[in-house]
Write a protein that holds these residues in place. Structure first.
Motif, PDB file in Angstrom:
ATOM      1  N   GLY A  22       0.736  -1.341   0.040  1.00 14.39           N
ATOM      2  CA  GLY A  22      -0.023   0.188   0.050  1.00 14.39           C
ATOM      3  C   GLY A  22       0.972   1.337  -0.018  1.00 14.39           C
ATOM      4  O   GLY A  22       2.037   1.195   0.559  1.00 14.39           O
ATOM      5  N   TRP A  23       0.128   2.381  -0.446  1.00 14.09           N
ATOM      6  CA  TRP A  23       1.062   3.539  -0.597  1.00 14.09           C
ATOM      7  C   TRP A  23       0.329   4.740  -0.347  1.00 14.09           C
ATOM      8  O   TRP A  23      -1.033   4.708  -0.679  1.00 14.09           O
ATOM      9  CB  TRP A  23       1.854   3.765  -1.985  1.00 14.09           C
ATOM     10  CG  TRP A  23       0.898   3.597  -3.148  1.00 14.09           C
ATOM     11  CD1 TRP A  23       0.662   2.314  -3.689  1.00 14.09           C
ATOM     12  CD2 TRP A  23       0.078   4.573  -3.848  1.00 14.09           C
ATOM     13  NE1 TRP A  23      -0.351   2.392  -4.866  1.00 14.09           N
ATOM     14  CE2 TRP A  23      -0.803   3.905  -4.646  1.00 14.09           C
ATOM     15  CE3 TRP A  23       0.144   6.040  -3.578  1.00 14.09           C
ATOM     16  CZ2 TRP A  23      -1.521   4.715  -5.763  1.00 14.09           C
ATOM     17  CZ3 TRP A  23      -0.683   6.621  -4.765  1.00 14.09           C
ATOM     18  CH2 TRP A  23      -1.379   6.069  -5.829  1.00 14.09           C
ATOM     19  N   TRP A  24       0.728   5.850  -0.013  1.00 15.23           N
ATOM     20  CA  TRP A  24       0.063   7.097   0.305  1.00 15.23           C
ATOM     21  C   TRP A  24       0.920   8.448  -0.024  1.00 15.23           C
ATOM     22  O   TRP A  24       2.236   8.414   0.123  1.00 15.23           O
ATOM     23  CB  TRP A  24      -0.309   7.267   1.808  1.00 15.23           C
ATOM     24  CG  TRP A  24      -1.287   6.307   2.362  1.00 15.23           C
ATOM     25  CD1 TRP A  24      -2.238   6.325   2.479  1.00 15.23           C
ATOM     26  CD2 TRP A  24      -0.965   4.974   2.958  1.00 15.23           C
ATOM     27  NE1 TRP A  24      -3.106   5.477   3.179  1.00 15.23           N
ATOM     28  CE2 TRP A  24      -2.060   4.222   3.188  1.00 15.23           C
ATOM     29  CE3 TRP A  24       0.255   4.185   3.189  1.00 15.23           C
ATOM     30  CZ2 TRP A  24      -2.085   3.049   3.741  1.00 15.23           C
ATOM     31  CZ3 TRP A  24       0.360   2.824   3.140  1.00 15.23           C
ATOM     32  CH2 TRP A  24      -1.000   2.197   3.604  1.00 15.23           C
ATOM     33  N   LEU A  25       0.223   9.220  -0.851  1.00 14.69           N
ATOM     34  CA  LEU A  25       0.731  10.524  -0.788  1.00 14.69           C
ATOM     35  C   LEU A  25      -0.134  11.741  -0.435  1.00 14.69           C
ATOM     36  O   LEU A  25      -1.241  11.945  -0.720  1.00 14.69           O
ATOM     37  CB  LEU A  25       0.670  10.691  -2.450  1.00 14.69           C
ATOM     38  CG  LEU A  25       2.012  10.311  -3.342  1.00 14.69           C
ATOM     39  CD1 LEU A  25       1.469  10.630  -4.761  1.00 14.69           C
ATOM     40  CD2 LEU A  25       3.185  11.072  -3.012  1.00 14.69           C
ATOM     41  N   ASP A  26       0.406  12.112   0.777  1.00 12.50           N
ATOM     42  CA  ASP A  26      -0.359  13.065   1.669  1.00 12.50           C
ATOM     43  C   ASP A  26      -0.030  14.567   1.301  1.00 12.50           C
ATOM     44  O   ASP A  26       1.121  14.848   0.591  1.00 12.50           O
ATOM     45  CB  ASP A  26      -0.289  12.760   3.142  1.00 12.50           C
ATOM     46  CG  ASP A  26      -0.570  11.539   3.294  1.00 12.50           C
ATOM     47  OD1 ASP A  26      -1.638  11.022   2.774  1.00 12.50           O
ATOM     48  OD2 ASP A  26      -0.082  10.684   4.165  1.00 12.50           O
TER      49      ASP A  26
END
Length: 356
Positions: A22-26
Motif C-alpha cells: 500500500g502507498w500514500w501521497l499526503d
C-alpha cells in the motif's frame, strides 16, 4: 507533500502473492484552477431536514471545488437551505478556526449550535492519493469498479481493477475529484458504485448502486448478476443431499492422550451433484455428537475449547461389512488428534485416562 508505503505481505503471510504493498501521497496541493481564476462559488451545505425534534446543521462550501472555509461556519437552518447560494460576504480576514475554538472554550455556556459566520477560504488547499498493488492470486477473476463517495466519506473517488491471478490495483483520492462528486451526489451521504465483477461463472454488475445498502424497492438495473454456467442453467446448481441410513448408535472415542468420550452416531447417505444429473457422486458420512465438549485447544480464559459435534467420511467397505461405527470412531479420533497437534494442545491430568 509526504510519501510513505507499507508491505501488507509481512502482516498477512499470504501464499502465492509475491507483492502486496500500500502507498500514500499526503498533503498534495490541489490545483483548483477555475476557483483561483474566478474565485470560489459559495453555497450552503449540511444535513438533516429542519423539523421539530430533528437535528440539522448548515455550513458553507465551494460548489465548484468542494473546499470549505476555515471554519466552515454554523448557519441557521431556519434561514438557509442546502444547495442555496451563500450571498453573505466571506472576508479574507474572517474569524479563524483558532479564534472560534478559543471563544467557545472561554464561553462554555454558549451552545455549539449558535449560528456563526464562515471564516476565510484556505490559501493552499491540499488532498491525498493512496492505493494498493497486489501481484499474484486474489479473489475473483475480473473486477473493474469506481466508487463515488458522498460528502461525508473519507474517499472522494476510488477506482480498482484486477485480473486474477495477475494483479489487483486500487487508487483512492481524498479531496481530488470533489467537483465530480458534487455534480453527481449533491445531497445525501450514500456512496455510489459502478463496476463489473466476474467471479467463477457468475457475472455481477453495479450501475449506480448504493454501497452497503440494498432494497427491494430500488431499480433492478442498479445492481444484479447473471449465471454464465451453461451446465448449471440446464441441470441446476451442485448441491449436497443427505438421507438417514442407520443409527443412532452409541460408541466410545478413545484418543491417543488417553481420554475417552461417548458419542452418538448417525450414518448418512450423501449425494453430491446437480438436481437433474443422472450421475451424482454418492458417498457415506457419519454425523457424531458428544454430550460434553472434546477439548482441542486452550482458550484465552484458561479453559479448554472443544467441539461437540461434526461429521466424518467412511468408506463403502466399512458400511458393507457393518463396520461403520468402528470406522467412524477411528476417524473421529484421528481428526481430534490432528486438531490438538495443530493447536499444540495437551490435556490436563484431570482429563486424562478413561472417563468411563
Amino acid at each position: 507533500m509526504r510519501w510513505h508505503t507499507t508491505n501488507y505481505k509481512h502482516h498477512d503471510h499470504e501464499t502465492g502473492v509475491p507483492v502486496n504493498r500500500g502507498w500514500w501521497l499526503d498533503d498534495l496541493p490541489r490545483l483548483i484552477l477555475a476557483c483561483r481564476l474566478f474565485g470560489h462559488r459559495p453555497v450552503v451545505d449540511g444535513y438533516g431536514p429542519h423539523k421539530r425534534g430533528l437535528d440539522a446543521r448548515r455550513w458553507v462550501v465551494c460548489d465548484r471545488c468542494g473546499v470549505r472555509p476555515d471554519p466552515h461556519g454554523n448557519l441557521d437552518p431556519d434561514e438557509w437551505a442546502i444547495g442555496e447560494p451563500y450571498t453573505e460576504p466571506i472576508w479574507k480576514d474572517g474569524p479563524s478556526a483558532r479564534f472560534v475554538t478559543s471563544f467557545r472554550k472561554a464561553m462554555p455556556q454558549v451552545p455549539h449550535h449558535v449560528p456563526s459566520p464562515p471564516g476565510a477560504w484556505p490559501a493552499r488547499p491540499t488532498g491525498s492519493i493512496s492505493g494498493q498493488m497486489i501481484l499474484g492470486r486474489h479473489h475473483g477473476l475480473l473486477h473493474i469498479g469506481l466508487d463515488i463517495g458522498a460528502a461525508g466519506d473519507e474517499d472522494t473517488l476510488a477506482f480498482r481493477i484486477s485480473i486474477n491471478p495477475l494483479f489487483w490495483f486500487s487508487v483512492q483520492t481524498e479531496g481530488f475529484g470533489q467537483w465530480l462528486q458534487r455534480r453527481l451526489i449533491p445531497t445525501g451521504y450514500e456512496t455510489r458504485q459502478i463496476g463489473v465483477l466476474l467471479d467463477g461463472w457468475q457475472l455481477h454488475w453495479k450501475l449506480w448502486a448504493r454501497q452497503g445498502h440494498w432494497s427491494r424497492d430500488q431499480p433492478k438495473w442498479w445492481e444484479g448478476s447473471v449465471n454464465l454456467d451453461l451446465a448449471e442453467r440446464l441441470f441446476g446448481p451442485k448441491r449436497y443431499a443427505y438421507t438417514n441410513a442407520a443409527g443412532p448408535e452409541l460408541a466410545w472415542v478413545h484418543l491417543p492422550e488417553g481420554d475417552s468420550y461417548q458419542v452418538q452416531l448417525r450414518l448418512k447417505r450423501e449425494r453430491f451433484g446437480r438436481p437433474k444429473s443422472r450421475r451424482p457422486a454418492m458417498s457415506w458420512s457419519v454425523e457424531w455428537e458428544s454430550d460434553r465438549p472434546i477439548p482441542v485447544r486452550h482458550r484465552h480464559d484458561g479453559k479448554s475449547g472443544g467441539i461437540t459435534s461434526a461429521a466424518v467420511a467412511v468408506a463403502d467397505d466399512a458400511v458393507t461389512n457393518n463396520l461403520w461405527v468402528t470406522a467412524a470412531c477411528a476417524q473421529i479420533s484421528a481428526t481430534v488428534a490432528e486438531q490438538r497437534t495443530r493447536y499444540d494442545y495437551r490435556p490436563k491430568a484431570a482429563e486424562e485416562g478413561d472417563n468411563r
